[in-house]
Design an enzyme around this catalytic site. Structure first.
Site: not given
Ligand SMILES: Cc1ncc(COP(=O)(O)O)c(C=O)c1O
Length: 399
Positions: A63, A118, A190, A215
């Protein structure tokens, strides 16, 4: 890098497309294979009890990082440039947004968020952040340096997104950053639309730059991924929060991100070119009122885009002259090459109807007609335009 002899110093001078190819690679640490191996890992073994107690070694637990996560983080850091102090990988773009916000905000503080963000960013602020005692004020994306007037004594951060989600307003980020920094607060962005290839956010005053890796980093609509790039002011807090919350990304998803990143430069260049070609074609159509694309000379945000950005991706919106909703649906349903679905950034074209009216609180969304967001993929532009012509024919046939 490809050779044992290549040094770090040379890397700084490389062009972005070259960095995409070499970043995070160390073939001779992996028997000479071009790509780093994908470590599926939880437990890491120590040679002795003493080593375990002293936590000796470069890695400690799956992790907390593996050569796979390190390769992707390093590659992204390389394209962000020298202002980047570290990169955190998250399981989605939305997780990257929420973790970035949580890493700088404390109970009793205040955050300014662009009205054009967003949608789920707004939901996070209105729900989870509000429950933790953080107040949000939404502001007009075109506010520029006047954002200083909205700052309160407890304002810790401003969140920007350029161009705006769905509506594509350009924000003057250097002016916003100057005003926000002047009051001792931080700027989060963003930066999914332009990516660090087309907007060097950390060099333009942004302190935490977020991408939905889902994306263009992934680029093939087959992975969920988020990244947050921090400068030296914000890296320690971000790194600590990601570690204490136990956030990590699956190894195969990191591999897909790294694989996608290698071709992101050529893909984005094509999305830019094809997107603009379709946008220009649409601008000349009689059915179209406006095309919302900052790289078009007619766009109100064009001057800012030209000053600050070096390219555009394949995502923009089009506003039709007033027609019935069923005519817009007929247009969309007649398209054969554009899928109807959320997200973007893959190799394929997409088209969705939208209306920002119900989510705006600081500004009014009144574009003058119904709107559709398009993602222009890597298909041949002439085929994509012919498909839109089919859509317009179907629109005209609706009585
Ligand atoms: C601008 C923008 N930011 C963030 C996200 C969220 O990314 P993800 O879907 O990876 O959570 C999206 C998703 O569509 C987006 O369009």
């Amino acid at each position: 890098m490809n050779k044992k002899t290549d040094g770090e110093a040379a890397r700084e001078e490389l062009k972005p497309d070259t960095r995409l190819g070499v970043g995070g690679r160390d073939p001779f640490a992996h028997h000479g294979y071009v790509n780093p191996p994908v470590y599926h890992a939880s437990t890491l073994l120590y040679p002795t009890a003493e080593d375990f107690v002293a936590r000796r070694g470069r890695y400690h637990y799956g992790r907390r990082g593996t050569p796979t996560s390190e390769a992707l983080e390093t590659a992204i850091r390389d394209i962000e440039g020298p202002a980047c102090a570290g990169v955190a990988l998250l399981p989605s773009g939305l997780a990257a947004i929420s973790v970035a916000l949580l890493s700088v905000l404390r109970s009793g503080q205040h955050v300014l968020v662009t009205d054009s963000c967003y949608g789920p960013t707004r939901t996070f602020c209105d729900t989870a952040l509000a429950r933790y005692g953080v107040a949000t004020t939404y502001y007009d994306p075109l506010i520029g340096g006047r954002i200083a007037e909205l700052m309160q004594p407890n304002t810790r951060a401003a969140f920007v997104e350029a161009p705006g989600s769905l509506s594509f307003e350009m924000q003057d980020i250097p002016a916003i950053a100057e005003a926000v920094h002047g009051k001792g607060a931080l700027v989060l962005m963003d930066n999914t639309w332009a990516s660090p290839l087309y907007f060097r956010a950390l060099e333009k005053g942004v302190d935490l730059s977020i991408q939905s890796g889902t994306k263009y980093i992934g680029g093939h609509s087959d992975v969920m991924l988020g990244t947050v790039s921090a400068n030296s002011k914000t890296w320690a807090g971000l790194h600590e929060l990601v570690g204490t919350m136990g956030l990590c990304v699956g190894p195969d998803d990191m591999f897909l991100g790294l694989r996608g990143l290698r071709t992101m430069g050529v893909r984005l260049a094509q999305h830019h070119k094809s997107g603009l070609a379709v946008a220009r074609w649409l601008e000349a159509r009689p059915e179209v009122l406006r095309v919302l694309h900052p790289a078009l000379e007619s766009d109100p945000g064009h001057a800012i885009w030209k000053r600050d950005f070096t390219g555009a991706c394949g995502l923009f919106s089009v506003v039709f002259k007033p027609v019935a909703e069923k005519a817009v649906y007929a247009f969309l349903n007649a398209l054969t090459l554009y899928g109807i679905g959320a997200s973007w950034g893959g190799y394929e074209s997409l088209a969705i109807p939208f209306n920002c009216k119900s989510v705006r609180t600081a500004t009014t969304w009144a574009p003058g007609g119904p709107a559709v967001r398009l993602h222009i993929g890597l298909e041949d532009v002439s085929d994509l335009i012919a498909d839109l012509e089919r859509g317009f024919a179907a629109m005209a046939a609706v009585k």
